[in-house]
Write an enzyme that holds these catalytic residues in place. Sequence first.
Site, short mmCIF file in Angstrom:
data_model
loop_
_atom_site.label_atom_id
_atom_site.label_comp_id
_atom_site.label_asym_id
_atom_site.label_seq_id
_atom_site.Cartn_x
_atom_site.Cartn_y
_atom_site.Cartn_z
N LYS A 94 -0.31 -26.86 -31.21
CA LYS A 94 -0.52 -27.08 -29.77
C LYS A 94 0.67 -27.83 -29.15
O LYS A 94 1.05 -27.56 -28.01
CB LYS A 94 -1.81 -27.87 -29.53
CG LYS A 94 -3.06 -27.23 -30.15
CD LYS A 94 -3.36 -25.88 -29.55
CE LYS A 94 -4.67 -25.34 -30.08
NZ LYS A 94 -4.99 -24.01 -29.53
N CYS A 132 -14.63 -20.47 -27.48
CA CYS A 132 -15.24 -19.36 -26.72
C CYS A 132 -15.25 -18.07 -27.54
O CYS A 132 -15.36 -16.98 -26.98
CB CYS A 132 -14.49 -19.11 -25.42
SG CYS A 132 -15.23 -19.92 -24.00
N ASP A 138 -4.64 -17.25 -31.72
CA ASP A 138 -4.67 -18.47 -30.88
C ASP A 138 -3.50 -18.59 -29.90
O ASP A 138 -3.69 -19.09 -28.81
CB ASP A 138 -4.70 -19.70 -31.80
CG ASP A 138 -5.09 -20.97 -31.07
OD1 ASP A 138 -5.98 -20.90 -30.20
OD2 ASP A 138 -4.51 -22.03 -31.33
N HIS A 166 -1.86 -19.57 -24.61
CA HIS A 166 -2.98 -19.85 -25.51
C HIS A 166 -3.80 -18.56 -25.63
O HIS A 166 -4.90 -18.46 -25.09
CB HIS A 166 -3.81 -20.99 -24.89
CG HIS A 166 -4.88 -21.53 -25.78
ND1 HIS A 166 -6.02 -22.15 -25.29
CD2 HIS A 166 -4.99 -21.58 -27.13
CE1 HIS A 166 -6.77 -22.54 -26.29
NE2 HIS A 166 -6.18 -22.22 -27.41
N SER A 171 -10.97 -23.14 -25.60
CA SER A 171 -11.35 -23.47 -26.97
C SER A 171 -12.85 -23.25 -27.15
O SER A 171 -13.64 -23.51 -26.24
CB SER A 171 -11.01 -24.94 -27.25
OG SER A 171 -9.67 -25.19 -26.93
N ARG A 186 -8.64 -33.12 -31.85
CA ARG A 186 -7.60 -33.43 -30.88
C ARG A 186 -8.13 -34.45 -29.89
O ARG A 186 -9.30 -34.41 -29.53
CB ARG A 186 -7.27 -32.19 -30.03
CG ARG A 186 -6.58 -31.08 -30.69
CD ARG A 186 -6.12 -30.05 -29.64
NE ARG A 186 -7.19 -29.28 -29.05
CZ ARG A 186 -7.60 -29.41 -27.79
NH1 ARG A 186 -7.05 -30.28 -26.99
NH2 ARG A 186 -8.57 -28.66 -27.33
N TYR A 226 -5.11 -35.50 -38.08
CA TYR A 226 -5.98 -34.34 -37.92
C TYR A 226 -5.40 -33.27 -36.99
O TYR A 226 -4.91 -33.59 -35.89
CB TYR A 226 -7.34 -34.77 -37.37
CG TYR A 226 -8.43 -33.74 -37.61
CD1 TYR A 226 -9.18 -33.76 -38.78
CD2 TYR A 226 -8.66 -32.72 -36.70
CE1 TYR A 226 -10.15 -32.80 -39.03
CE2 TYR A 226 -9.63 -31.75 -36.94
CZ TYR A 226 -10.37 -31.81 -38.11
OH TYR A 226 -11.33 -30.85 -38.34
N ARG A 230 -12.94 -27.44 -39.94
CA ARG A 230 -11.95 -26.37 -39.81
C ARG A 230 -11.64 -25.70 -41.14
O ARG A 230 -11.73 -26.34 -42.20
CB ARG A 230 -10.63 -26.98 -39.30
CG ARG A 230 -10.73 -27.55 -37.90
CD ARG A 230 -10.51 -26.50 -36.87
NE ARG A 230 -10.95 -26.91 -35.55
CZ ARG A 230 -10.70 -26.19 -34.45
NH1 ARG A 230 -10.04 -25.06 -34.53
NH2 ARG A 230 -11.14 -26.59 -33.29
#
Length: 599
Positions: free
Chosen positions: A217, A261, A284, A237, A259, A69, A208, A376
């Site tokens: 998102k 974590c 997520d 989120h 993100s 991103r 991507y 990913r």
Amino acid sequence: MPQTTKVETWVQKVKELCQPENIVICSGTPEEYDQMWELLIESGAARRLNNTKRPNSYIVRSDPDDVARVESRTFVCSHEEEDAGPNNNWMSPKDMKATLTPLFSGCMRGRTMYVIPFSMGPIGSPIAHIGVQITDSPYVVASMHIMTRMGRAVLDAIGSGDFVPCLHSVGKPLCKGEADASWPCNPNQLYVAHFPEERQIFSFGSGYGGNALLGKKCFALRIASTMAREGGWLAEHMLILKITNPEGIVRYIAGAFPSACGKTNLAMLVPTIPNWQVETVGDDICWMQFGDDGRLYGINPEAGFFGVAPGTSMQSNPNAMLTLRKNCIFTNVAETDEGDVWWEGMTEKPPAHLIDWRGEDWTPDSANTAAHPNARFTVSARQCPTMAEEWEDRSGVPISAILFGGRRATVVPLVNESANWIQGVFFGSIVSSEKTAAAAGNIGKLRRDPMAMLPFCGYNMADYWQHWINLAKNATTKLPSIYYVNWFRKDENGDFLWPGFGENSRVLKWIFDRCEGNAEVIKTPIGNVPSPDGIDFSGLKLSSSQIEHLLKVEIDGWLKEIPSIKAYYKEYHDRLPKELSKELEELKSRLEDAKQSTL
Ligand code: O2Y
Ligand code: MN
């Protein structure tokens, strides 16, 4: 004569603008999924993995300049700049459209334009919403097959109703006879643009992840957060997990973490405490709405996981590894000589030889990592062994507790419970991680990531906090309790104090017991913390001084942080909710009182 639907009108408009060679209305069938892979293999972007080792799975290599991103190229195009807030890049809708129109004009020449009707959330759920993504990327079509409910059933569900139009192009028209790139993209002309007032998304130049799978998102967070504000609900989120105690009592917990974590690990956690069970509802994103009984009900709007591969192993997340046994897409991981996948952290010892994410030979002596750090996996949630049976319930699951967590080496204890909703919103608003490793007594530069929504809130963050506060004003029953957790506290030598992973179940158990009204607390200036025997630490190699350190409310550390919170709140000027500045002042005076009484 049948009436032209809104989808047809929009598809016609996009066709005229983008000038594709063909148009395909996606059906969502397995045959269509297989066709996408035929195309991706033919173009050189993908390879089929060894079918014995990893059945029906593919490895994809993106362009090395299109791997994540891109926040600097992500825009919220509200009419007023103030409505996007300092948390977003802003351009006026008029200027953004003037920029994008020439870029999209003819951008699909020589390519097929795919129309993907998709539902975020189970089709027909009153909490779900529908989008239609137009894209020229077969990789996006294949990924949307896994990440969303899509195809004919969704088109039927739209009927003459509304949907969020999501237009995406890799931004590389093809001239007749021109050889295509294996991963076409246009990173120098990248735009991920959101129009919250019109509820539309335009994405150009990247194929991507979050830039291109627009349901995730862009829709489920940035656009949905603006819809939620208007409709009195929450688009967050957050993971959703189900926890069951030995007596069979069930609670659902939602949790927001920035993100990278360990959110996916927490959502699929294997509890170390006997006879407790943790199951997964989502990893997520969580959409929450009030039910008829006044409680908040959450759904996972996604149908799959798009997780970070590096660091995922049978030790860190066995359930993710079991989920990945078949029917997967792996992007930018390394390929083994046996035609399987590998990434850093998957095994203790790397294989002697690999093909790395760039397609080059790799050995353990190579200078670079074999997998890209943002490599990913894409896999259907249905394959996860810990999915709760109710994960697709149309009415969602009742949320009892909300967790906020960051990555803090100092100051923030393992867990504290806010005394009330507004204090919980306050803690959510100050969630932070250290940018640099912090030594004892030295707070590293903090990056604030309020509610883990900094890159994902589609409007002014201060208005978002006000929306959270207002929910309490409209609630007819008790809202979920809010907890601030920190798995990352370090000792004076810089070593993590808390083992994390499955041991986090001990903290979840304490939270569960609090929801049941069964655990004692100590009241402190930062809310309630567990009493010394509140959390079950038995069997852990933790000394009493380590436990004390983990749970300690550092009065001086918190006092030192007050000016930093003040400065950060100042960025939001007069839009900052007065409830939050009041909460900060009250925290300061409670801390000062506590300091006085210990002198
Ligand atoms: O780099 C990307 O495009 C993916 S970002 C992402 C993917 C899945 C779940 N969360 C995130 C995130 O950045 O929070
Ligand atoms: Mn995320």
